[in-house]
Design a protein around this motif. Structure first.
Motif, PDB file in Angstrom:
ATOM      1  N   ALA A  82       0.848  -1.184   0.000  1.00  0.00           N
ATOM      2  CA  ALA A  82       0.000   0.000   0.000  1.00  0.00           C
ATOM      3  C   ALA A  82       0.893   1.247   0.000  1.00  0.00           C
ATOM      4  O   ALA A  82       1.958   1.203   0.611  1.00  0.00           O
ATOM      5  CB  ALA A  82      -0.904   0.008   1.226  1.00  0.00           C
ATOM      6  N   PRO A  83       0.518   2.299  -0.620  1.00  0.00           N
ATOM      7  CA  PRO A  83      -0.566   2.377  -1.579  1.00  0.00           C
ATOM      8  C   PRO A  83      -0.138   1.731  -2.894  1.00  0.00           C
ATOM      9  O   PRO A  83       1.023   1.812  -3.282  1.00  0.00           O
ATOM     10  CB  PRO A  83      -0.762   3.893  -1.759  1.00  0.00           C
ATOM     11  N   LEU A  84      -1.073   1.093  -3.545  1.00  0.00           N
ATOM     12  CA  LEU A  84      -0.788   0.484  -4.844  1.00  0.00           C
ATOM     13  C   LEU A  84      -1.527   1.253  -5.932  1.00  0.00           C
ATOM     14  O   LEU A  84      -2.744   1.397  -5.878  1.00  0.00           O
ATOM     15  CB  LEU A  84      -1.222  -0.983  -4.865  1.00  0.00           C
ATOM     16  N   THR A  85      -0.763   1.701  -6.902  1.00  0.00           N
ATOM     17  CA  THR A  85      -1.355   2.384  -8.050  1.00  0.00           C
ATOM     18  C   THR A  85      -2.082   1.376  -8.935  1.00  0.00           C
ATOM     19  O   THR A  85      -1.896   0.157  -8.809  1.00  0.00           O
ATOM     20  CB  THR A  85      -0.286   3.092  -8.892  1.00  0.00           C
ATOM     21  N   PHE A  86      -2.861   1.880  -9.847  1.00  0.00           N
ATOM     22  CA  PHE A  86      -3.576   1.058 -10.821  1.00  0.00           C
ATOM     23  C   PHE A  86      -2.600   0.137 -11.557  1.00  0.00           C
ATOM     24  O   PHE A  86      -2.840  -1.062 -11.686  1.00  0.00           O
ATOM     25  CB  PHE A  86      -4.302   1.993 -11.802  1.00  0.00           C
ATOM     26  N   GLY A  87      -1.488   0.685 -12.013  1.00  0.00           N
ATOM     27  CA  GLY A  87      -0.521  -0.107 -12.763  1.00  0.00           C
ATOM     28  C   GLY A  87       0.122  -1.202 -11.933  1.00  0.00           C
ATOM     29  O   GLY A  87       0.214  -2.353 -12.364  1.00  0.00           O
ATOM     30  N   THR A  88       0.571  -0.870 -10.735  1.00  0.00           N
ATOM     31  CA  THR A  88       1.225  -1.860  -9.879  1.00  0.00           C
ATOM     32  C   THR A  88       0.250  -2.950  -9.460  1.00  0.00           C
ATOM     33  O   THR A  88       0.583  -4.143  -9.488  1.00  0.00           O
ATOM     34  CB  THR A  88       1.845  -1.180  -8.644  1.00  0.00           C
ATOM     35  N   PHE A  89      -0.956  -2.562  -9.095  1.00  0.00           N
ATOM     36  CA  PHE A  89      -1.972  -3.525  -8.679  1.00  0.00           C
ATOM     37  C   PHE A  89      -2.273  -4.517  -9.798  1.00  0.00           C
ATOM     38  O   PHE A  89      -2.282  -5.735  -9.586  1.00  0.00           O
ATOM     39  CB  PHE A  89      -3.243  -2.763  -8.269  1.00  0.00           C
ATOM     40  N   ASN A  90      -2.480  -4.020 -11.003  1.00  0.00           N
ATOM     41  CA  ASN A  90      -2.794  -4.892 -12.142  1.00  0.00           C
ATOM     42  C   ASN A  90      -1.599  -5.737 -12.563  1.00  0.00           C
ATOM     43  O   ASN A  90      -1.767  -6.916 -12.908  1.00  0.00           O
ATOM     44  CB  ASN A  90      -3.317  -4.072 -13.314  1.00  0.00           C
ATOM     45  N   ARG A  91      -0.385  -5.174 -12.538  1.00  0.00           N
ATOM     46  CA  ARG A  91       0.792  -5.980 -12.892  1.00  0.00           C
ATOM     47  C   ARG A  91       0.946  -7.146 -11.931  1.00  0.00           C
ATOM     48  O   ARG A  91       1.294  -8.255 -12.340  1.00  0.00           O
ATOM     49  CB  ARG A  91       2.057  -5.109 -12.922  1.00  0.00           C
ATOM     50  N   TRP A  92       0.699  -6.923 -10.649  1.00  0.00           N
ATOM     51  CA  TRP A  92       0.786  -8.008  -9.674  1.00  0.00           C
ATOM     52  C   TRP A  92      -0.230  -9.096 -10.001  1.00  0.00           C
ATOM     53  O   TRP A  92       0.108 -10.281 -10.066  1.00  0.00           O
ATOM     54  CB  TRP A  92       0.569  -7.447  -8.282  1.00  0.00           C
ATOM     55  N   ALA A  93      -1.468  -8.706 -10.230  1.00  0.00           N
ATOM     56  CA  ALA A  93      -2.513  -9.698 -10.522  1.00  0.00           C
ATOM     57  C   ALA A  93      -2.218 -10.466 -11.808  1.00  0.00           C
ATOM     58  O   ALA A  93      -2.541 -11.652 -11.914  1.00  0.00           O
ATOM     59  CB  ALA A  93      -3.872  -9.015 -10.616  1.00  0.00           C
ATOM     60  N   LEU A  94      -1.609  -9.799 -12.759  1.00  0.00           N
ATOM     61  CA  LEU A  94      -1.294 -10.434 -14.041  1.00  0.00           C
ATOM     62  C   LEU A  94       0.042 -11.177 -14.021  1.00  0.00           C
ATOM     63  O   LEU A  94       0.385 -11.851 -14.991  1.00  0.00           O
ATOM     64  CB  LEU A  94      -1.289  -9.385 -15.162  1.00  0.00           C
ATOM     65  N   GLY A  95       0.809 -11.044 -12.943  1.00  0.00           N
ATOM     66  CA  GLY A  95       2.098 -11.727 -12.845  1.00  0.00           C
ATOM     67  C   GLY A  95       3.187 -11.081 -13.667  1.00  0.00           C
ATOM     68  O   GLY A  95       4.144 -11.745 -14.061  1.00  0.00           O
ATOM     69  N   ILE A  96       3.087  -9.802 -13.921  1.00  0.00           N
ATOM     70  CA  ILE A  96       4.102  -9.072 -14.694  1.00  0.00           C
ATOM     71  C   ILE A  96       5.111  -8.506 -13.695  1.00  0.00           C
ATOM     72  O   ILE A  96       4.887  -7.473 -13.074  1.00  0.00           O
ATOM     73  CB  ILE A  96       3.459  -7.973 -15.554  1.00  0.00           C
ATOM     74  N   THR A  97       6.216  -9.203 -13.552  1.00  0.00           N
ATOM     75  CA  THR A  97       7.176  -8.922 -12.488  1.00  0.00           C
ATOM     76  C   THR A  97       8.325  -8.044 -12.970  1.00  0.00           C
ATOM     77  O   THR A  97       9.493  -8.365 -12.782  1.00  0.00           O
ATOM     78  CB  THR A  97       7.700 -10.230 -11.889  1.00  0.00           C
ATOM     79  N   ASP A  98       7.976  -6.909 -13.530  1.00  0.00           N
ATOM     80  CA  ASP A  98       8.990  -6.003 -14.067  1.00  0.00           C
ATOM     81  C   ASP A  98       9.601  -5.086 -13.012  1.00  0.00           C
ATOM     82  O   ASP A  98      10.537  -4.352 -13.304  1.00  0.00           O
ATOM     83  CB  ASP A  98       8.411  -5.183 -15.213  1.00  0.00           C
ATOM     84  N   THR A  99       9.084  -5.108 -11.791  1.00  0.00           N
ATOM     85  CA  THR A  99       9.686  -4.338 -10.707  1.00  0.00           C
ATOM     86  C   THR A  99       9.938  -5.270  -9.527  1.00  0.00           C
ATOM     87  O   THR A  99       9.293  -6.311  -9.389  1.00  0.00           O
ATOM     88  CB  THR A  99       8.776  -3.177 -10.240  1.00  0.00           C
ATOM     89  N   TYR A 100      10.860  -4.863  -8.683  1.00  0.00           N
ATOM     90  CA  TYR A 100      11.230  -5.671  -7.523  1.00  0.00           C
ATOM     91  C   TYR A 100      10.024  -5.990  -6.642  1.00  0.00           C
ATOM     92  O   TYR A 100       9.784  -7.150  -6.301  1.00  0.00           O
ATOM     93  CB  TYR A 100      12.322  -4.944  -6.720  1.00  0.00           C
ATOM     94  N   VAL A 101       9.251  -4.964  -6.281  1.00  0.00           N
ATOM     95  CA  VAL A 101       8.150  -5.216  -5.346  1.00  0.00           C
ATOM     96  C   VAL A 101       7.104  -6.136  -5.955  1.00  0.00           C
ATOM     97  O   VAL A 101       6.586  -7.026  -5.270  1.00  0.00           O
ATOM     98  CB  VAL A 101       7.511  -3.918  -4.796  1.00  0.00           C
ATOM     99  N   VAL A 102       6.788  -5.973  -7.235  1.00  0.00           N
ATOM    100  CA  VAL A 102       5.802  -6.852  -7.863  1.00  0.00           C
ATOM    101  C   VAL A 102       6.344  -8.281  -7.930  1.00  0.00           C
ATOM    102  O   VAL A 102       5.612  -9.240  -7.694  1.00  0.00           O
ATOM    103  CB  VAL A 102       5.375  -6.335  -9.252  1.00  0.00           C
ATOM    104  N   GLY A 103       7.620  -8.427  -8.196  1.00  0.00           N
ATOM    105  CA  GLY A 103       8.213  -9.758  -8.229  1.00  0.00           C
ATOM    106  C   GLY A 103       8.131 -10.459  -6.890  1.00  0.00           C
ATOM    107  O   GLY A 103       7.766 -11.639  -6.809  1.00  0.00           O
ATOM    108  N   VAL A 104       8.448  -9.758  -5.821  1.00  0.00           N
ATOM    109  CA  VAL A 104       8.394 -10.359  -4.487  1.00  0.00           C
ATOM    110  C   VAL A 104       6.950 -10.684  -4.109  1.00  0.00           C
ATOM    111  O   VAL A 104       6.661 -11.750  -3.552  1.00  0.00           O
ATOM    112  CB  VAL A 104       9.058  -9.439  -3.436  1.00  0.00           C
ATOM    113  N   MET A 105       6.024  -9.782  -4.444  1.00  0.00           N
ATOM    114  CA  MET A 105       4.613 -10.043  -4.121  1.00  0.00           C
ATOM    115  C   MET A 105       4.074 -11.231  -4.915  1.00  0.00           C
ATOM    116  O   MET A 105       3.339 -12.058  -4.366  1.00  0.00           O
ATOM    117  CB  MET A 105       3.778  -8.788  -4.365  1.00  0.00           C
ATOM    118  N   ALA A 106       4.432 -11.321  -6.183  1.00  0.00           N
ATOM    119  CA  ALA A 106       3.959 -12.447  -7.006  1.00  0.00           C
ATOM    120  C   ALA A 106       4.501 -13.766  -6.463  1.00  0.00           C
ATOM    121  O   ALA A 106       3.767 -14.744  -6.328  1.00  0.00           O
ATOM    122  CB  ALA A 106       4.369 -12.240  -8.461  1.00  0.00           C
TER     123      ALA A 106
END
Length: 181
Positions: A82-106
């Protein structure tokens, strides 16, 4: 009682400017906080990064480590995204791990790390059909998504109040997560 480790992951939405207070509140709740940011959030907070590292006792992360570099954070007991922007939130749900935080969350979904997510999006973004699919995907994967009456309520474009972001709701939700499976 031993200290639990919380990964606090934030993206570039205006409530991120209050992150030092949120770290202090999480620490008061008994968490050892490790702060991870999207690259844009790191750029926004650039002048504060050293102070945030001193506050948490850990380096602030926003990029993947290089092969062979040691892991500098302890393993998490929970993640608060938190806070998660529209882009970060959707990338996480879609499994697009182009950033460190999205990769760790996925990866955290597969590791069964208890996670709480709270978006920070305006009412125009939530009209996009992917947003509700992303909410459903993450909830279906076991993530506690704080969106709606018991979490974050979208505001009209350009009318958000960063001070009204429900950080305490997010911290309470992560406190109430079940232990790691």
């Amino acid at each position: 009682m031993s200290t639990r480790t919380l990964y606090l992951f934030s993206s570039a939405a205006p409530p991120v400017f209050d992150i030092a207070r949120v770290v202090e509140d999480a620490q008061a709740d008994g968490w050892d906080v490790c702060l991870g940011l999207t690259p844009t959030a790191a750029r926004w907070l650039g002048p504060s990064l050293d102070g945030l590292a001193a506050l948490t006792g850990h380096p602030v992360r926003w990029d993947y480590r290089l092969p062979g570099e040691p892991e500098v954070w302890p393993q998490p007991d929970a993640v608060l995204a938190a806070p998660l922007t529209f882009g970060t939130f959707n990338r996480w749900a879609l499994g697009i791990t182009d950033t460190y935080v999205v990769g760790v969350m996925a990866e955290g979904i597969g590791k069964r790390i208890p996670m709480v997510a709270m978006p920070c999006v305006n009412a125009a973004y939530v009209q996009h059909p992917q947003f509700e699919r992303s909410v459903a995907t993450l909830r279906g994967a076991g993530v506690t998504v704080l969106y709606g009456e018991d979490g974050f309520l979208p505001h009209h474009p350009g009318q958000g109040d960063p001070a009204a972001y429900p950080w305490r709701v997010a911290l309470d939700a992560v406190r109430d997560l079940p232990s790691r499976v």
